[in-house]
Every structure is written in structure tokens, then in C-alpha cells.
Design an enzyme around this catalytic site. Structure first.
Site, PDB file in Angstrom:
ATOM      1  N   LYS A 114     -13.800   1.516 -13.169  1.00  0.00           N
ATOM      2  CA  LYS A 114     -14.039   0.146 -12.699  1.00  0.00           C
ATOM      3  C   LYS A 114     -14.493  -0.730 -13.865  1.00  0.00           C
ATOM      4  O   LYS A 114     -14.077  -1.881 -13.992  1.00  0.00           O
ATOM      5  CB  LYS A 114     -15.114   0.135 -11.598  1.00  0.00           C
ATOM      6  CG  LYS A 114     -14.638   0.709 -10.263  1.00  0.00           C
ATOM      7  CD  LYS A 114     -13.680  -0.233  -9.577  1.00  0.00           C
ATOM      8  CE  LYS A 114     -13.274   0.230  -8.206  1.00  0.00           C
ATOM      9  NZ  LYS A 114     -12.100  -0.503  -7.702  1.00  0.00           N
TER      10      LYS A 114
ATOM     11  N   GLU B 128     -15.066   9.272   3.605  1.00  0.00           N
ATOM     12  CA  GLU B 128     -15.927   8.304   4.274  1.00  0.00           C
ATOM     13  C   GLU B 128     -17.256   8.169   3.533  1.00  0.00           C
ATOM     14  O   GLU B 128     -17.712   9.077   2.879  1.00  0.00           O
ATOM     15  CB  GLU B 128     -16.167   8.698   5.737  1.00  0.00           C
ATOM     16  CG  GLU B 128     -16.910   9.995   5.984  1.00  0.00           C
ATOM     17  CD  GLU B 128     -16.022  11.240   5.864  1.00  0.00           C
ATOM     18  OE1 GLU B 128     -14.947  11.152   5.264  1.00  0.00           O
ATOM     19  OE2 GLU B 128     -16.450  12.300   6.350  1.00  0.00           O
TER      20      GLU B 128
ATOM     21  N   TYR C 279     -15.334   7.271 -11.538  1.00  0.00           N
ATOM     22  CA  TYR C 279     -14.940   6.136 -10.704  1.00  0.00           C
ATOM     23  C   TYR C 279     -15.571   4.850 -11.268  1.00  0.00           C
ATOM     24  O   TYR C 279     -14.919   3.817 -11.407  1.00  0.00           O
ATOM     25  CB  TYR C 279     -15.391   6.398  -9.262  1.00  0.00           C
ATOM     26  CG  TYR C 279     -15.274   5.230  -8.320  1.00  0.00           C
ATOM     27  CD1 TYR C 279     -14.031   4.833  -7.813  1.00  0.00           C
ATOM     28  CD2 TYR C 279     -16.405   4.514  -7.919  1.00  0.00           C
ATOM     29  CE1 TYR C 279     -13.930   3.760  -6.936  1.00  0.00           C
ATOM     30  CE2 TYR C 279     -16.315   3.444  -7.043  1.00  0.00           C
ATOM     31  CZ  TYR C 279     -15.084   3.070  -6.557  1.00  0.00           C
ATOM     32  OH  TYR C 279     -14.983   1.994  -5.697  1.00  0.00           O
TER      33      TYR C 279
ATOM     34  N   ASN D 290     -21.322  -0.909  -1.373  1.00  0.00           N
ATOM     35  CA  ASN D 290     -21.241  -0.217  -0.073  1.00  0.00           C
ATOM     36  C   ASN D 290     -20.866  -1.119   1.106  1.00  0.00           C
ATOM     37  O   ASN D 290     -21.723  -1.550   1.872  1.00  0.00           O
ATOM     38  CB  ASN D 290     -22.580   0.447   0.272  1.00  0.00           C
ATOM     39  CG  ASN D 290     -22.827   1.666  -0.572  1.00  0.00           C
ATOM     40  OD1 ASN D 290     -21.931   2.479  -0.785  1.00  0.00           O
ATOM     41  ND2 ASN D 290     -24.040   1.787  -1.079  1.00  0.00           N
TER      42      ASN D 290
ATOM     43  N   THR E 237     -32.209   5.550  -1.999  1.00  0.00           N
ATOM     44  CA  THR E 237     -32.061   4.224  -1.377  1.00  0.00           C
ATOM     45  C   THR E 237     -30.696   3.606  -1.687  1.00  0.00           C
ATOM     46  O   THR E 237     -30.095   3.870  -2.720  1.00  0.00           O
ATOM     47  CB  THR E 237     -33.148   3.255  -1.897  1.00  0.00           C
ATOM     48  OG1 THR E 237     -33.111   3.252  -3.324  1.00  0.00           O
ATOM     49  CG2 THR E 237     -34.521   3.641  -1.405  1.00  0.00           C
ATOM     50  N   ARG E 238     -30.244   2.748  -0.762  1.00  0.00           N
ATOM     51  CA  ARG E 238     -28.980   2.018  -0.916  1.00  0.00           C
ATOM     52  C   ARG E 238     -29.082   0.731  -0.087  1.00  0.00           C
ATOM     53  O   ARG E 238     -29.958   0.584   0.761  1.00  0.00           O
ATOM     54  CB  ARG E 238     -27.791   2.838  -0.363  1.00  0.00           C
ATOM     55  CG  ARG E 238     -27.404   4.074  -1.132  1.00  0.00           C
ATOM     56  CD  ARG E 238     -26.792   3.763  -2.489  1.00  0.00           C
ATOM     57  NE  ARG E 238     -26.337   4.978  -3.147  1.00  0.00           N
ATOM     58  CZ  ARG E 238     -27.101   5.830  -3.826  1.00  0.00           C
ATOM     59  NH1 ARG E 238     -28.406   5.619  -3.930  1.00  0.00           N
ATOM     60  NH2 ARG E 238     -26.573   6.890  -4.409  1.00  0.00           N
TER      61      ARG E 238
ATOM     62  N   ASP F  40       0.855  -1.188   0.000  1.00  0.00           N
ATOM     63  CA  ASP F  40       0.000   0.000   0.000  1.00  0.00           C
ATOM     64  C   ASP F  40       0.891   1.238   0.000  1.00  0.00           C
ATOM     65  O   ASP F  40       2.090   1.143   0.308  1.00  0.00           O
ATOM     66  CB  ASP F  40      -0.906   0.003   1.252  1.00  0.00           C
ATOM     67  CG  ASP F  40      -2.157   0.863   1.068  1.00  0.00           C
ATOM     68  OD1 ASP F  40      -2.012   2.094   0.888  1.00  0.00           O
ATOM     69  OD2 ASP F  40      -3.276   0.318   1.094  1.00  0.00           O
TER      70      ASP F  40
HETATM   71  P1  NAD Z   1      -9.627   2.100   0.921  1.00  0.00           P
HETATM   72  O1  NAD Z   1      -9.471   3.463   0.344  1.00  0.00           O
HETATM   73  O2  NAD Z   1      -9.753   1.964   2.398  1.00  0.00           O
HETATM   74  O3  NAD Z   1      -8.432   1.164   0.429  1.00  0.00           O
HETATM   75  C1  NAD Z   1      -7.779   1.329  -0.801  1.00  0.00           C
HETATM   76  C2  NAD Z   1      -6.285   1.342  -0.526  1.00  0.00           C
HETATM   77  O4  NAD Z   1      -5.592   1.475  -1.764  1.00  0.00           O
HETATM   78  C3  NAD Z   1      -5.848   2.531   0.368  1.00  0.00           C
HETATM   79  O5  NAD Z   1      -5.221   2.078   1.549  1.00  0.00           O
HETATM   80  C4  NAD Z   1      -4.893   3.317  -0.517  1.00  0.00           C
HETATM   81  O6  NAD Z   1      -3.799   3.883   0.178  1.00  0.00           O
HETATM   82  C5  NAD Z   1      -4.430   2.226  -1.490  1.00  0.00           C
HETATM   83  N1  NAD Z   1      -3.879   2.840  -2.700  1.00  0.00           N
HETATM   84  C6  NAD Z   1      -4.415   3.842  -3.446  1.00  0.00           C
HETATM   85  N2  NAD Z   1      -3.585   4.175  -4.439  1.00  0.00           N
HETATM   86  C7  NAD Z   1      -2.503   3.362  -4.325  1.00  0.00           C
HETATM   87  C8  NAD Z   1      -1.291   3.261  -5.044  1.00  0.00           C
HETATM   88  N3  NAD Z   1      -1.036   4.044  -6.101  1.00  0.00           N
HETATM   89  N4  NAD Z   1      -0.382   2.320  -4.658  1.00  0.00           N
HETATM   90  C9  NAD Z   1      -0.610   1.533  -3.573  1.00  0.00           C
HETATM   91  N5  NAD Z   1      -1.755   1.591  -2.854  1.00  0.00           N
HETATM   92  C10 NAD Z   1      -2.682   2.502  -3.217  1.00  0.00           C
HETATM   93  O7  NAD Z   1     -10.883   1.441   0.191  1.00  0.00           O
HETATM   94  P2  NAD Z   1     -11.688   0.117   0.529  1.00  0.00           P
HETATM   95  O8  NAD Z   1     -13.030   0.517   1.005  1.00  0.00           O
HETATM   96  O9  NAD Z   1     -10.871  -0.799   1.344  1.00  0.00           O
HETATM   97  O10 NAD Z   1     -11.873  -0.483  -0.945  1.00  0.00           O
HETATM   98  C11 NAD Z   1     -11.042  -1.498  -1.471  1.00  0.00           C
HETATM   99  C12 NAD Z   1     -11.429  -1.744  -2.929  1.00  0.00           C
HETATM  100  O11 NAD Z   1     -12.809  -2.105  -3.034  1.00  0.00           O
HETATM  101  C13 NAD Z   1     -11.236  -0.516  -3.829  1.00  0.00           C
HETATM  102  O12 NAD Z   1     -10.758  -0.946  -5.091  1.00  0.00           O
HETATM  103  C14 NAD Z   1     -12.629   0.028  -3.983  1.00  0.00           C
HETATM  104  O13 NAD Z   1     -12.791   0.742  -5.181  1.00  0.00           O
HETATM  105  C15 NAD Z   1     -13.453  -1.250  -3.961  1.00  0.00           C
HETATM  106  N6  NAD Z   1     -14.835  -0.989  -3.516  1.00  0.00           N
HETATM  107  C16 NAD Z   1     -15.075  -0.644  -2.228  1.00  0.00           C
HETATM  108  C17 NAD Z   1     -16.381  -0.392  -1.831  1.00  0.00           C
HETATM  109  C18 NAD Z   1     -16.701  -0.006  -0.403  1.00  0.00           C
HETATM  110  O14 NAD Z   1     -17.879   0.206  -0.109  1.00  0.00           O
HETATM  111  N7  NAD Z   1     -15.735   0.115   0.488  1.00  0.00           N
HETATM  112  C19 NAD Z   1     -17.439  -0.497  -2.737  1.00  0.00           C
HETATM  113  C20 NAD Z   1     -17.150  -0.842  -4.061  1.00  0.00           C
HETATM  114  C21 NAD Z   1     -15.839  -1.117  -4.433  1.00  0.00           C
END
Ligand code: NAD
Length: 328
Positions: free
Chosen positions: A154, A192, A150, A179, A220-221, A33
Site C-alpha cells: 500500500k 473476514e 500488505y 477497518n 485496540t482498533r 472485478d
Molecule cells: P474486497 O476484497 O471486498 O474487494 C476487493 C475486490 O478486488 C474483490 O472483489 C476482488 O475480487 C477484487 N480483485 C482482487 N484482485 C483483482 C484482480 N486481479 N483483478 C480484478 N479485481 C480484483 O475488499 P474491500 O474491503 O472492499 O476493500 C477495497 C479496497 O480498500 C482494497 O484496496 C483494500 O485494500 C482497501 N482497504 C480496505 C479496508 C477495509 O477495512 N475493508 C481497510 C483498508 C484498506
């Protein structure tokens, strides 16, 4: 022999929880990370601080043929980050670069299986106008029309993983998360999401006080608790199904309902003041028909159960923050 896994995005919310789960299952785990995890020390055997937009970093962390790679790293956030339009170029550039580099490195190292975390944000806006009847079945993704860059990134990256599968025989798995929430997730700072933001607002406000909410709260979600998300990922990885498949809850609520539920858990009654803010689509819910059909499983944990675990953690963070600022 111990199975090996690489978790990209291990310093984030889902990645941090995934590392813990894989360690419990006996894996040797490397995390990577940009930063260390904000809320707890990593359980990974090896943790690399590195930028995955840099191809050399991707090659460096994939120095062996891992059994499993989990690609969760992305530039992401809640509505305040992805729906304002101000971060569009950054989101597209950063997340696409990560996926392009990770796949190329995985191809060269002959990685056995790679998981990609896509999102419900790929679904077309025109299918999510009616808050009571959103359409988010996997086959409704095309013709494509996500409501944010975004979501477009994806969708592009889903196609990229599928192309690497087609052309190089790479074993891939793709999930569209809806979510995800829980402890040790971002709860302040602008990235957040709704459950964490509302938990924080309720925790910060005295009983009987007023708290702000973006929009009329009638959108809604559905929200999925983190352990259920990881269970879905694990089952998908063990299955023969590549996806894309929704991993989400189908317990659809309005944001007003969500706020009421959090107040119930907190034992508080607040007035909600609706204010303008970035919102996203009008309605969204996970369609779990395909996951049931392919994995014989779908998330079952109720939203209330997840909030009962998440709210006390955010409340404790708020209290910790107050204590720390008093000490300064
Ligand atoms: P998060 O932001 O907590 O975690 C993502 C991590 O990626 C972060 O720690 C960030 O530092 C790291 N990162 C970003 N750019 C980087 C880089 N260039 N090199 C190395 N690390 C890097 O998000 P999350 O909620 O844990 O989500 C994880 C994955 O799931 C993401 O791909 C997100 O798009 C996907 N997602 C999450 C949700 C949700 O509700 N949390 C919903 C749909 C999709």
C-alpha cells in the site's frame, strides 16, 4: 452530461457499495472485478469480469476518459489472510501489478481523476505498540516500518500514485482506510475482518455458550461504518486535497469491548475463550485532525450504530446458510 466513473474492485465490499452510491448520484458507472458481487446484483451500467493484473484488461476497461476512476481492487483480507505470512508474495505481486497497470492505462487515456484506497496498515509498527496510545497521524508514516507486506505494498502504491501526479500531472486522491465494516462484506472463509468474524461467531453461538477470539482481546482498533467511508471518499474527491488522508473512526475500542457491543446488539451473553491467532499491531486508531482540517468533516457515526445495521445482516446470512445446508 452524465458524469462517468470506473470502479475497480466493484465485485467487492466497498466497491459494491460505492457503485450503488454513484448510481444514486446520477453517474454512468462501469464496474470491473475478477468476480461478480457475492451478495447483491450490481447496479453498474456495465460490469466487466476481468483480471486487472493483466495490462490488456486495464486498457480495455479504460476505453474512454472517465471523469473519475476508483481503484479499490486488491488482494486483501483480514488478519487470517494478511498476517500469517503465507500469502506475502501473492499479496505483493497481485496488488502491485494491479496498481502499476491501472496507472499506466489511466495515463494513456487521460483519466481526469483517480482515487486510490490505501490502508492504516502502512503505519509503522513501533508507533502502535501501546494499545492505549497508538500514533497514526498521516505524517508519522515515515520512516516507514509497516508490520505486513500488505502495508508495504500500500505504501509503495501510494508513492506510485504520487509519482504519476508529479511526473504526468495526473489528478490523484489517496485515502488510508481504517477497518471499514458493514452489510454485504466478507463474513466467513478466512478473509473476514474482526467485526464480521465476531458478528458471525455471536450469531452462530447460543446464548450462554462459548465463542473463540484470537489473542487476549486487549488490542485496540477503531471501525468505520461503510456509509461514512463513502461520504469521506466523496468529500475527498470533490476537494482540492490529494491526501494521503485517514478515513476512519476515532472511537477506539478493545476487541473485548467490540465483542461485548456485538453481544449487546444480539441480546446474547457469551463466554469468550481466548486462543492463539494472527493479530497485527497492539493498538490502532484513526487520527482525524488532518481530515477535519482539509475537508471540514470527519466521520461521526458511532460503532454501535454501525453494528446495529451490520449484525442483523450477518445473522440473516448465518440462518440462510443453515437452511441451505439442511436442504442439501
Ligand atoms: P474486497 O476484497 O471486498 O474487494 C476487493 C475486490 O478486488 C474483490 O472483489 C476482488 O475480487 C477484487 N480483485 C482482487 N484482485 C483483482 C484482480 N486481479 N483483478 C480484478 N479485481 C480484483 O475488499 P474491500 O474491503 O472492499 O476493500 C477495497 C479496497 O480498500 C482494497 O484496496 C483494500 O485494500 C482497501 N482497504 C480496505 C479496508 C477495509 O477495512 N475493508 C481497510 C483498508 C484498506
Amino acid at each position: 452530461m452524465k458524469k462517468t466513473a470506473l470502479v475497480a474492485g466493484a465485485g467487492g465490499f466497498i466497491g459494491g457499495h460505492l457503485v450503488k452510491r454513484l448510481k444514486k448520484e446520477g453517474y454512468w458507472v462501469r464496474g470491473v472485478d475478477l468476480k461478480h458481487h457475492e451478495f447483491s446484483p450490481t447496479k453498474a451500467d456495465d460490469f466487466v469480469i476481468g483480471d486487472l493484473r493483466d495490462v490488456a484488461t486495464c486498457n480495455r476497461v479504460m476505453d474512454r476518459a472517465f471523469d473519475e476512476v476508483y481503484q479499490l481492487a486488491a488482494d486483501m483480507g483480514g488478519a487470517g489472510f494478511v498476517f500469517t505470512g503465507k500469502n506475502d508474495a501473492v499479496v505483493l505481486h497481485n496488488s502491485a501489478s494491479i496498481n502499476l497497470n491501472m496507472l499506466e492505462a489511466a495515463k494513456n487515456t487521460k483519466i481526469k481523476k483517480i482515487f486510490y484506497s490505501s490502508s492504516a496498515c502502512i503505519y509503522p509498527k513501533h508507533n502502535q505498540l501501546d494499545p492505549n496510545n497508538p500514533k497514526c497521524s498521516e505524517d508519522s508514516a515515515y520512516p516507514a516500518s509497516p508490520d505486513s507486506e500488505y502495508g508495504w505494498e500500500k505504501l509503495f502504491s501510494e508513492r506510485l500514485y504520487m509519482a504519476y501526479h508529479r511526473n504526468y500531472g495526473m489528478d490523484i486522491r489517496i485515502a488510508r482506510f481504517h477497518n471499514i465494516f458493514g452489510e454485504e462484506g466478507t463474513w466467513r472463509g478466512g478473509r473476514e475482518k474482526a467485526p464480521a468474524a465476531l458478528c458471525r461467531k455471536v450469531a452462530e453461538t447460543k446464548d450462554g455458550g462459548t465463542s473463540e477470539m484470537w489473542g487476549d482481546g486487549k488490542q485496540t482498533r477503531s471501525f468505520l461504518y461503510i456509509t461514512e467511508c463513502l461520504e469521506g471518499v466523496s468529500r475527498l474527491m470533490k476537494s482540492d486535497f490529494a491526501g494521503p488522508v485517514n478515513i476512519g473512526s476515532d472511537e477506539m475500542v478493545t476487541i473485548n469491548d467490540l465483542a461485548k457491543m456485538i453481544m449487546g446488539v444480539a441480546g446474547k451473553n457469551l463466554q469468550i475463550k481466548h486462543v492463539e491467532g494472527p493479530l497485527g499491531v497492539r493498538g490502532r486508531n484513526s487520527d482525524n485532525k488532518l481530515i477535519r482540517e482539509k475537508l471540514g468533516w470527519a466521520p461521526m457515526c458511532s460503532l454501535k450504530t454501525g453494528l446495529e445495521k451490520t449484525y442483523p445482516w450477518i445473522e440473516a446470512q448465518v440462518k440462510l446458510g443453515r437452511t441451505a445446508s439442511k436442504q442439501v
